[in-house]
Design a protein around this motif. Structure first.
Motif, PDB file in Angstrom:
ATOM      1  N   LEU A   1     -90.979 -19.433 -10.316  1.00  0.00           N
ATOM      2  CA  LEU A   1     -90.132 -20.535  -9.853  1.00  0.00           C
ATOM      3  C   LEU A   1     -89.789 -21.458 -11.019  1.00  0.00           C
ATOM      4  CD1 LEU A   1     -91.897 -21.410  -6.485  1.00  0.00           C
ATOM      5  CD2 LEU A   1     -89.687 -20.272  -6.768  1.00  0.00           C
ATOM      6  N   HIS A   2     -88.504 -21.835 -11.110  1.00  0.00           N
ATOM      7  CA  HIS A   2     -88.058 -22.711 -12.199  1.00  0.00           C
ATOM      8  C   HIS A   2     -86.720 -23.360 -11.837  1.00  0.00           C
ATOM      9  CE1 HIS A   2     -85.901 -18.961 -12.941  1.00  0.00           C
ATOM     10  NE2 HIS A   2     -85.020 -19.659 -13.663  1.00  0.00           N
ATOM     11  N   THR A   3     -86.305 -24.290 -12.671  1.00  0.00           N
ATOM     12  CA  THR A   3     -84.995 -24.938 -12.523  1.00  0.00           C
ATOM     13  C   THR A   3     -84.293 -24.951 -13.880  1.00  0.00           C
ATOM     14  OG1 THR A   3     -85.859 -27.140 -13.001  1.00  0.00           O
ATOM     15  CG2 THR A   3     -85.846 -26.450 -10.685  1.00  0.00           C
TER      16      THR A   3
ATOM     17  N   GLY B   1     -83.008 -11.888  -6.671  1.00  0.00           N
ATOM     18  CA  GLY B   1     -82.974 -13.337  -6.850  1.00  0.00           C
ATOM     19  C   GLY B   1     -83.236 -14.066  -5.550  1.00  0.00           C
ATOM     20  N   ARG B   2     -83.868 -15.233  -5.648  1.00  0.00           N
ATOM     21  CA  ARG B   2     -84.140 -16.017  -4.438  1.00  0.00           C
ATOM     22  C   ARG B   2     -84.120 -17.496  -4.781  1.00  0.00           C
ATOM     23  NH1 ARG B   2     -88.115 -18.685  -1.789  1.00  0.00           N
ATOM     24  NH2 ARG B   2     -89.570 -18.398  -3.544  1.00  0.00           N
ATOM     25  N   LYS B   3     -83.315 -18.252  -4.034  1.00  0.00           N
ATOM     26  CA  LYS B   3     -83.297 -19.703  -4.149  1.00  0.00           C
ATOM     27  C   LYS B   3     -84.285 -20.298  -3.159  1.00  0.00           C
ATOM     28  CE  LYS B   3     -78.458 -20.005  -5.624  1.00  0.00           C
ATOM     29  NZ  LYS B   3     -77.114 -20.577  -5.360  1.00  0.00           N
ATOM     30  N   ASP B   4     -84.871 -21.414  -3.530  1.00  0.00           N
ATOM     31  CA  ASP B   4     -85.860 -22.051  -2.663  1.00  0.00           C
ATOM     32  C   ASP B   4     -85.242 -22.383  -1.314  1.00  0.00           C
ATOM     33  OD1 ASP B   4     -88.382 -23.007  -2.081  1.00  0.00           O
ATOM     34  OD2 ASP B   4     -87.966 -25.030  -2.840  1.00  0.00           O
TER      35      ASP B   4
ATOM     36  N   VAL C   1     -81.693 -26.608  -8.933  1.00  0.00           N
ATOM     37  CA  VAL C   1     -82.092 -25.797  -7.777  1.00  0.00           C
ATOM     38  C   VAL C   1     -83.307 -24.932  -8.149  1.00  0.00           C
ATOM     39  CG1 VAL C   1     -81.421 -23.949  -6.197  1.00  0.00           C
ATOM     40  CG2 VAL C   1     -79.787 -25.760  -6.796  1.00  0.00           C
ATOM     41  N   VAL C   2     -84.346 -25.017  -7.345  1.00  0.00           N
ATOM     42  CA  VAL C   2     -85.542 -24.189  -7.584  1.00  0.00           C
ATOM     43  C   VAL C   2     -85.236 -22.755  -7.173  1.00  0.00           C
ATOM     44  CG1 VAL C   2     -87.970 -23.826  -7.007  1.00  0.00           C
ATOM     45  CG2 VAL C   2     -87.058 -26.166  -7.202  1.00  0.00           C
ATOM     46  N   HIS C   3     -85.469 -21.813  -8.075  1.00  0.00           N
ATOM     47  CA  HIS C   3     -85.175 -20.405  -7.790  1.00  0.00           C
ATOM     48  C   HIS C   3     -86.055 -19.512  -8.657  1.00  0.00           C
ATOM     49  CE1 HIS C   3     -82.776 -21.359 -11.329  1.00  0.00           C
ATOM     50  NE2 HIS C   3     -82.770 -20.050 -11.613  1.00  0.00           N
ATOM     51  N   GLU C   4     -85.987 -18.214  -8.405  1.00  0.00           N
ATOM     52  CA  GLU C   4     -86.719 -17.224  -9.192  1.00  0.00           C
ATOM     53  C   GLU C   4     -85.997 -15.893  -9.119  1.00  0.00           C
ATOM     54  OE1 GLU C   4     -90.589 -16.302  -7.700  1.00  0.00           O
ATOM     55  OE2 GLU C   4     -89.943 -16.246  -5.600  1.00  0.00           O
ATOM     56  N   ALA C   5     -86.326 -15.013 -10.062  1.00  0.00           N
ATOM     57  CA  ALA C   5     -85.741 -13.673 -10.082  1.00  0.00           C
ATOM     58  C   ALA C   5     -86.807 -12.689 -10.541  1.00  0.00           C
ATOM     59  CB  ALA C   5     -84.526 -13.630 -10.999  1.00  0.00           C
ATOM     60  N   ASN C   6     -86.739 -11.465 -10.005  1.00  0.00           N
ATOM     61  CA  ASN C   6     -87.740 -10.438 -10.316  1.00  0.00           C
ATOM     62  C   ASN C   6     -87.096  -9.069 -10.388  1.00  0.00           C
ATOM     63  OD1 ASN C   6     -90.472 -12.031  -9.849  1.00  0.00           O
ATOM     64  ND2 ASN C   6     -89.136 -12.537  -8.125  1.00  0.00           N
TER      65      ASN C   6
ATOM     66  N   ASP D   1     -87.064 -25.138 -16.738  1.00  0.00           N
ATOM     67  CA  ASP D   1     -88.316 -25.871 -16.516  1.00  0.00           C
ATOM     68  C   ASP D   1     -89.095 -25.185 -15.401  1.00  0.00           C
ATOM     69  OD1 ASP D   1     -87.947 -28.063 -18.359  1.00  0.00           O
ATOM     70  OD2 ASP D   1     -86.398 -28.811 -16.980  1.00  0.00           O
ATOM     71  N   PRO D   2     -90.339 -24.755 -15.671  1.00  0.00           N
ATOM     72  CA  PRO D   2     -91.139 -24.110 -14.633  1.00  0.00           C
ATOM     73  C   PRO D   2     -91.501 -25.074 -13.517  1.00  0.00           C
ATOM     74  CG  PRO D   2     -92.480 -24.505 -16.571  1.00  0.00           C
ATOM     75  CD  PRO D   2     -91.072 -24.852 -16.950  1.00  0.00           C
ATOM     76  N   VAL D   3     -91.641 -24.530 -12.318  1.00  0.00           N
ATOM     77  CA  VAL D   3     -92.008 -25.339 -11.144  1.00  0.00           C
ATOM     78  C   VAL D   3     -93.357 -24.843 -10.649  1.00  0.00           C
ATOM     79  CG1 VAL D   3     -91.430 -25.963  -8.778  1.00  0.00           C
ATOM     80  CG2 VAL D   3     -89.618 -25.765 -10.503  1.00  0.00           C
ATOM     81  N   LYS D   4     -94.325 -25.744 -10.542  1.00  0.00           N
ATOM     82  CA  LYS D   4     -95.652 -25.392 -10.047  1.00  0.00           C
ATOM     83  C   LYS D   4     -95.778 -25.792  -8.591  1.00  0.00           C
ATOM     84  CE  LYS D   4     -97.916 -25.834 -14.554  1.00  0.00           C
ATOM     85  NZ  LYS D   4     -99.006 -26.487 -15.321  1.00  0.00           N
ATOM     86  N   ARG D   5     -96.292 -24.866  -7.810  1.00  0.00           N
ATOM     87  CA  ARG D   5     -96.483 -25.141  -6.372  1.00  0.00           C
ATOM     88  C   ARG D   5     -97.969 -25.060  -6.022  1.00  0.00           C
ATOM     89  NH1 ARG D   5     -91.677 -24.330  -3.389  1.00  0.00           N
ATOM     90  NH2 ARG D   5     -90.124 -25.608  -4.459  1.00  0.00           N
TER      91      ARG D   5
END
Length: 204
Positions: free
Chosen positions: A132-134, A150-153, A172-177, A200-204
């Motif tokens: 997760l990042h922005t 890809g996935r958006k929060d 927008v918080v999102h990630e891709a794999n 910027d990484p997002v920590k949950r």
């Protein structure tokens, strides 16, 4: 009181209550028995005793070796268990394959000196991902090879294959794999604020 099977001579000594005679009779009886015992019987007694002694010693050694073996096996099992437990977190914490990023271009955005345009080629090994990042700006991505998920929060994941593109808005918080078995490749363009990290990484 010492009792020995009576001989006529010993019986007479006891009846007469003659202490010396009784003592002599006992001594003679013992001598008679020693003389009448055959040599092979005496040797046999020694051999039997020796064999029983050897068996007893062997049994003692065998039992002690068994106890040592059991203790050693328990110790080795404990060591193996400790090693397995110690190694487990390291195995779980093993990082996924990393992305390979190749920079192509970095130029200021015309008419907006506070922004810049960055373009890169990203190679995605199987099992790799961004987490997760922005971004402090817009991201435009085109899949060149393979497929990327890809996935958006707050939204469902979507799979993009070669020739398809997607866009992620600023903040927008999102990630891709890459969940496929083969390597994927994408062309990414970022229009971001100058001097800030591209992501910027997002920590949950």
């Amino acid at each position: 009181m010492v009792r020995i099977p009576a001989s006529p001579e010993l019986a007479r000594g006891i009846v007469e209550e003659d202490a010396k005679t009784c003592h002599d009779a006992i001594a003679r009886e013992r001598d008679r028995r020693a003389r009448t015992r055959r040599p092979w019987q005496q040797a046999s007694r020694r051999i039997v005793w020796s064999r029983f002694h050897e068996i007893d010693v062997c049994l003692f050694v065998f039992i002690k070796l068994g106890e040592i073996s059991m203790k050693l096996a328990h110790l080795l099992s404990s060591i193996a268990l400790v090693a397995t437990v110690a190694m487990a977190p390291a195995a779980l914490a093993q990082e996924a394959p990393k992305l390979k990023v190749t920079p192509l271009q970095k130029e200021p955005l015309t008419g907006q000196p506070d922004k810049e345009v960055i373009s890169v080629i990203v190679e995605w090994p199987p099992g790799s991902g961004t987490g997760l990042h922005t971004h402090p700006g817009d991201e435009y991505t085109t899949v060149l090879e393979g497929e990327v998920v890809g996935r958006k929060d707050g939204s469902e994941a979507k799979t993009y294959t070669a020739g398809q593109s997607y866009h992620n808005e600023p903040g927008v918080v999102h990630e891709a794999n890459n969940k496929a078995s083969g390597t994927a490749k994408t062309f990414n363009v970022f229009v971001v604020e100058k001097g800030k990290p591209v992501s910027d990484p997002v920590k949950r």
